[in-house]
Design a protein around this motif. Structure first.
Motif, short mmCIF file in Angstrom:
data_model
loop_
_atom_site.label_atom_id
_atom_site.label_comp_id
_atom_site.label_asym_id
_atom_site.label_seq_id
_atom_site.Cartn_x
_atom_site.Cartn_y
_atom_site.Cartn_z
N CYS A 75 -15.34 12.73 10.60
CA CYS A 75 -16.07 13.98 10.86
C CYS A 75 -15.11 15.17 10.88
O CYS A 75 -13.93 15.03 11.17
CB CYS A 75 -16.82 13.90 12.20
N ASP A 76 -15.67 16.33 10.58
CA ASP A 76 -14.89 17.57 10.64
C ASP A 76 -14.52 17.87 12.09
O ASP A 76 -15.18 17.36 13.03
CB ASP A 76 -15.71 18.74 10.07
N PRO A 77 -13.49 18.69 12.31
CA PRO A 77 -13.14 19.08 13.68
C PRO A 77 -14.35 19.71 14.39
O PRO A 77 -15.07 20.53 13.82
CB PRO A 77 -12.02 20.11 13.48
N GLY A 78 -14.58 19.30 15.61
CA GLY A 78 -15.72 19.79 16.38
C GLY A 78 -16.93 18.88 16.31
O GLY A 78 -17.96 19.18 16.92
N TYR A 79 -16.81 17.77 15.59
CA TYR A 79 -17.92 16.83 15.45
C TYR A 79 -17.44 15.42 15.77
O TYR A 79 -16.28 15.07 15.54
CB TYR A 79 -18.50 16.88 14.03
N ILE A 80 -18.37 14.59 16.29
CA ILE A 80 -18.05 13.23 16.71
C ILE A 80 -18.89 12.26 15.90
O ILE A 80 -20.10 12.46 15.71
CB ILE A 80 -18.33 13.03 18.22
N LEU A 81 -18.27 11.17 15.43
CA LEU A 81 -18.95 10.17 14.60
C LEU A 81 -19.90 9.34 15.45
O LEU A 81 -19.51 8.76 16.46
CB LEU A 81 -17.91 9.27 13.93
N GLN A 82 -21.14 9.28 15.03
CA GLN A 82 -22.16 8.45 15.67
C GLN A 82 -22.60 7.40 14.66
O GLN A 82 -23.33 7.69 13.73
CB GLN A 82 -23.36 9.30 16.10
N GLY A 83 -22.14 6.14 14.86
CA GLY A 83 -22.44 5.08 13.91
C GLY A 83 -21.16 4.42 13.43
O GLY A 83 -20.08 4.68 13.95
N PRO A 84 -21.27 3.54 12.42
CA PRO A 84 -20.09 2.82 11.94
C PRO A 84 -19.10 3.75 11.25
O PRO A 84 -19.48 4.77 10.69
CB PRO A 84 -20.68 1.81 10.95
N ASN A 85 -17.81 3.39 11.33
CA ASN A 85 -16.80 4.21 10.65
C ASN A 85 -16.42 3.65 9.28
O ASN A 85 -15.65 4.27 8.56
CB ASN A 85 -15.56 4.37 11.52
N THR A 86 -16.99 2.48 8.92
CA THR A 86 -16.76 1.93 7.57
C THR A 86 -18.04 1.27 7.07
O THR A 86 -18.96 0.97 7.85
CB THR A 86 -15.64 0.87 7.58
N SER A 87 -18.08 1.06 5.76
CA SER A 87 -19.18 0.33 5.13
C SER A 87 -18.64 -0.36 3.88
O SER A 87 -17.77 0.18 3.19
CB SER A 87 -20.32 1.29 4.76
N GLN A 88 -19.15 -1.59 3.59
CA GLN A 88 -18.65 -2.37 2.46
C GLN A 88 -19.69 -2.46 1.36
O GLN A 88 -20.88 -2.59 1.62
CB GLN A 88 -18.28 -3.77 2.90
N CYS A 89 -19.22 -2.36 0.12
CA CYS A 89 -20.10 -2.56 -1.02
C CYS A 89 -20.32 -4.06 -1.20
O CYS A 89 -19.36 -4.83 -1.41
CB CYS A 89 -19.49 -1.97 -2.28
N LEU A 90 -21.57 -4.53 -1.08
CA LEU A 90 -21.89 -5.95 -1.18
C LEU A 90 -22.16 -6.35 -2.63
O LEU A 90 -22.33 -5.50 -3.52
CB LEU A 90 -23.11 -6.26 -0.32
N ALA A 91 -22.23 -7.65 -2.84
CA ALA A 91 -22.43 -8.17 -4.19
C ALA A 91 -23.78 -7.79 -4.78
O ALA A 91 -23.95 -7.75 -6.01
CB ALA A 91 -22.27 -9.69 -4.18
N ASN A 92 -24.75 -7.46 -3.89
CA ASN A 92 -26.08 -7.09 -4.39
C ASN A 92 -26.20 -5.60 -4.70
O ASN A 92 -27.29 -5.09 -4.97
CB ASN A 92 -27.15 -7.51 -3.38
N GLY A 93 -25.07 -4.87 -4.65
CA GLY A 93 -25.09 -3.45 -4.99
C GLY A 93 -25.53 -2.55 -3.85
O GLY A 93 -25.83 -1.38 -4.07
#
Length: 291
Positions: free
Chosen positions: A52-70
């Motif tokens: 997130c940009d300065p002044g904002y907080i991440l709500q949720g996962p910080n990573t995500s993976q591309c799966l074999a099903n696209g």
């Protein structure tokens, strides 16, 4: 292993390999509002990272993976603004705060406005901003301010002058003696510097240095010796009638009272001797009507 099971296993591995080769790339996940998505490759089995940009907080996962099903393994997170609690000084002191934006909480880049309870004066910025670290920018200071006894004015007075110290924003009102005119604000206020704001001045009236003359005063023809022998007040004007000898007509020239100073127009000639046979200059036809 039986031939049938071997064939089925081979088919399953081949199908998985074909599926992986077909669905090896995931769609663009962005954009992330008030944040960024970091990646080098959007294909299976790579990861993307969120910030997130300065002044904002991440709500949720910080990573995500591309799966074999696209598809991505996790939904896009949100970047929520940081929250700044109201300063304690606003709740337990003479400093008062007001939100400049609607809502029950203040978030990143919101502003609050400060006021000091009287008789305290505010020193510093009247507003503060909610910053990226969840804290407010510099807060002002409230100080008790007093002004000395106000000074009087020449040819004037102060209404209801109290014999005590005056505090911030308290005022006094000035007036002038008869025939004098108040020039400037009637009120003077105690400022946070401990000094009074500008005082007015009492401007003097003007005597008319002419014994006999017909003049224009308040849009009416009057005799100086009868109607304004005591003079006129500051900023008032009278119009003198001057004679054009060539055309035998009259024209008007204004003269204004300026704090006791008054100058008769040079073109005006006072009639020292009254004569019934001599026409008053004010009674001559106006020059602007003669063609």
């Amino acid at each position: 292993m039986s031939p049938a099971l071997f064939i089925l296993g081979t088919i399953s591995i081949a199908a998985h390999t074909i599926l992986a080769s077909i669905a090896k790339k995931c769609p663009d996940p962005g954009p992330l509002k008030n944040g960024n998505i970091h990646f080098t490759d959007l294909s299976y089995p790579n990861f993307i990272r969120f910030s997130c940009d300065p002044g904002y907080i991440l709500q949720g996962p910080n990573t995500s993976q591309c799966l074999a099903n696209g598809r991505w393994s996790a939904k896009l997170p949100e970047c929520q603004p940081v929250i700044c609690p109201l300063p304690l000084d606003c709740e337990f002191s003479v400093l008062s705060c007001h939100r400049l934006h609607p809502g029950s909480k203040s978030v990143f880049q919101d502003e609050i406005k400060f006021e000091c309870l009287l008789p305290y004066a505010l020193f510093g910025s009247e507003t503060a901003v909610c910053e990226a670290d969840g804290k407010w920018s510099a807060l002002p200071e409230c100080r008790c301010t007093q002004c000395p006894k106000p000074e009087g004015i020449e040819n004037g007075y102060i209404y209801l002058l109290l014999r005590r110290a005056y505090h911030y924003k308290e005022t006094v009102t000035y007036g002038c003696n008869p025939t004098y005119v108040l020039d400037g604000p009637a009120e003077s206020s105690c400022e946070k510097t401990g000094q009074w704001s500008a005082k007015p001045v009492c401007r003097a009236p003007c005597a008319i240095p002419v014994k006999r003359a017909t003049v224009l005063y308040n849009s009416q023809k009057v005799k100086v010796q009868d109607h304004i022998k005591r003079g006129i007040q500051h900023a008032e004007s009278i119009w003198f009638f001057c004679k054009n000898k060539e055309q035998h007509c009259s024209y008007k020239v204004a003269a204004q009272c300026n704090d006791g100073n008054f100058t008769v127009p040079a073109c005006f000639k006072e009639q020292r001797i009254t004569s019934f046979l001599k026409t008053d200059i004010a009674d001559l036809p106006p020059c602007d009507t003669i063609h």
